[in-house]
Design an enzyme around this catalytic site. Structure first.
Site, mmCIF file in Angstrom:
data_model
loop_
_atom_site.group_PDB
_atom_site.id
_atom_site.type_symbol
_atom_site.label_atom_id
_atom_site.label_comp_id
_atom_site.label_asym_id
_atom_site.label_seq_id
_atom_site.Cartn_x
_atom_site.Cartn_y
_atom_site.Cartn_z
ATOM 1 N N ASP A 1 0.814 -1.226 0.000
ATOM 2 C CA ASP A 1 0.000 0.000 0.000
ATOM 3 C C ASP A 1 0.845 1.272 0.000
ATOM 4 O OD1 ASP A 1 -1.968 -1.892 0.230
ATOM 5 O OD2 ASP A 1 -2.901 -1.074 2.011
ATOM 6 N N ASP B 1 -0.395 -4.431 -3.681
ATOM 7 C CA ASP B 1 -1.367 -3.350 -3.879
ATOM 8 C C ASP B 1 -0.708 -1.979 -3.773
ATOM 9 O OD1 ASP B 1 -3.027 -5.562 -3.812
ATOM 10 O OD2 ASP B 1 -3.875 -5.125 -1.845
ATOM 11 N N ARG C 1 9.332 -10.106 -1.997
ATOM 12 C CA ARG C 1 8.746 -10.567 -0.725
ATOM 13 C C ARG C 1 9.242 -11.987 -0.471
ATOM 14 N NH1 ARG C 1 2.825 -10.529 0.431
ATOM 15 N NH2 ARG C 1 2.534 -11.590 -1.561
ATOM 16 N N ARG D 1 -5.653 -5.858 -9.277
ATOM 17 C CA ARG D 1 -6.920 -6.495 -8.940
ATOM 18 C C ARG D 1 -7.864 -5.389 -8.476
ATOM 19 N NH1 ARG D 1 -5.282 -9.799 -3.375
ATOM 20 N NH2 ARG D 1 -4.276 -8.058 -2.278
ATOM 21 N N TRP E 1 -10.654 -3.685 -6.092
ATOM 22 C CA TRP E 1 -10.882 -3.701 -4.640
ATOM 23 C C TRP E 1 -12.275 -3.164 -4.329
ATOM 24 C CZ3 TRP E 1 -8.829 0.779 -1.233
ATOM 25 C CH2 TRP E 1 -9.036 0.497 0.134
#
Length: 347
Positions: free
Chosen positions: A163, A184, A204, A248, A250
């Site tokens: 984010d 995201d 990650r 994607r 949301w």
């Protein structure tokens, strides 16, 4: 020894040391913003000198312009994550954790870095708090909140992980910026146009799905959401091929008279136009995303139920498939800058 006399009208305030004798100097960015007039009407230009300015900033005055002395060395930074406690003991939440929050029109930033320095990777190995939402590790660098409009960013680096950039309100324009993150990392319901920016995916450890780039929650009546024009999608060297989704859609949970559930009016819009994509982009393109329906059941919002498109993608991550919808040719002209920004001309 004193500094030189500044060119007339160049800056209204300086943070840190000053190269000029005739401009007020402030010890923090927040103090310089506090000195700006509340009415706006003309730009209040603040020079941010080299340094790491560890402050949680809210800009609620119009026409604030921040100009960095050095794009990589003038850094606005904080390290709050959604699951971490505020001073009152309650969690910050995604909407409160941003290092910099804009709530007024006419904001601009150039030649600096905006960062959320929360240790996301370290928290994967050893969580430091009770999760809220998906994991509590949402850590926003910049949020464009209610009241923001006509926000412009040029040659700005945005650094985070989950984010990073929350563009949730108004019109905004990003040119020659670098946005880095993993999950995201560009998201929200605002109308944001990105031209010639680098969208950089960060590694990650231990995750098969390395991340998602664009995650819009655009209101259904709003024609434009996240629009990327001539941008480059790049990656850390450790990120495998095919492990990052273009994005994607949301549906954030909102409270209604009959309960709290995923906002059915959120029909995300994201478009990639003439963008170059490295091989980390999944050939399938987009992912589904879960939300709580009105009846309390968990539902997956499919990419085909949102407004997610590409046009003329290039590079090893560009693929043609049924799951990667091409923007119809008769709609390409609708993405001219002046149309996306609804008459606002950023200069």
């Amino acid at each position: 020894m004193g500094g030189a006399k500044s060119p007339a009208g160049t800056f209204d305030a300086v943070v840190g040391r000053t190269p000029f004798d005739d401009i007020p100097i402030f010890a923090s960015v927040g103090a310089a913003i506090a000195a700006a007039p509340i009415t706006g009407g003309k730009p209040f230009r603040i020079l941010v000198t080299r340094g790491r300015w560890h402050e949680k900033l809210v800009v609620d005055k119009p026409d604030i312009h921040l100009v960095g002395e050095d794009r990589t060395a003038s850094v606005l930074t904080f390290d709050a994550a959604a699951g971490m406690p505020r001073p009152d003991g309650e969690p910050w939440g995604t909407w409160g954790c941003a290092s910099v929050t804009i709530r007024a029109p006419g904001f601009r930033a150039t030649e600096l870095t905006i960062e959320n320095a929360f240790d996301y990777v370290g928290n994967l190995a050893t969580p430091k708090f009770e999760p809220i939402g998906p994991n509590g590790a949402q850590a926003v660098a910049l949020m464009l909140d209610a009241g923001s409009d006509r926000a412009m960013f040029e040659r700005v680096n945005f650094i985070g992980h989950q984010d990073t950039l929350f563009v949730d309100a108004g019109r905004s324009f990003f040119r020659d910026c670098r946005i880095s993150g993993s999950v995201d990392f560009i998201f929200g319901g605002g109308n944001a146009l990105f031209e010639q920016c680098e969208l950089h995916s960060r590694f990650r450890p231990g995750k098969e799905r390395q991340g998602y780039v664009a995650v819009p929650c655009t209101p259904s009546a709003q024609a434009y959401g996240l629009t990327f024009v001539r941008c480059r999608l790049t990656r850390d060297a450790a990120i495998p091929d095919g492990s990052v989704a273009l994005g994607r859609a949301w549906r954030p949970g909102r409270t209604f008279p009959d309960g709290k559930y995923g906002d059915p009016d959120a029909v995300g819009a994201a478009v990639y136009l003439d963008c170059w994509m490295d091989a980390h982009v999944d050939p399938r393109g987009w992912d589904e995303m879960g939300y709580t329906a009105r009846d309390g059941k968990r539902v997956m919002l499919q990419p085909g139920d949102a407004r997610l498109f590409e046009h003329a993608s290039a590079g090893p991550g560009a693929h043609r498939s049924a799951s990667r919808r091409t923007l119809p040719r008769d709609r390409i002209a609708a993405y001219a800058r002046e149309r996306v920004l609804d008459g606002w001309v950023p200069i």
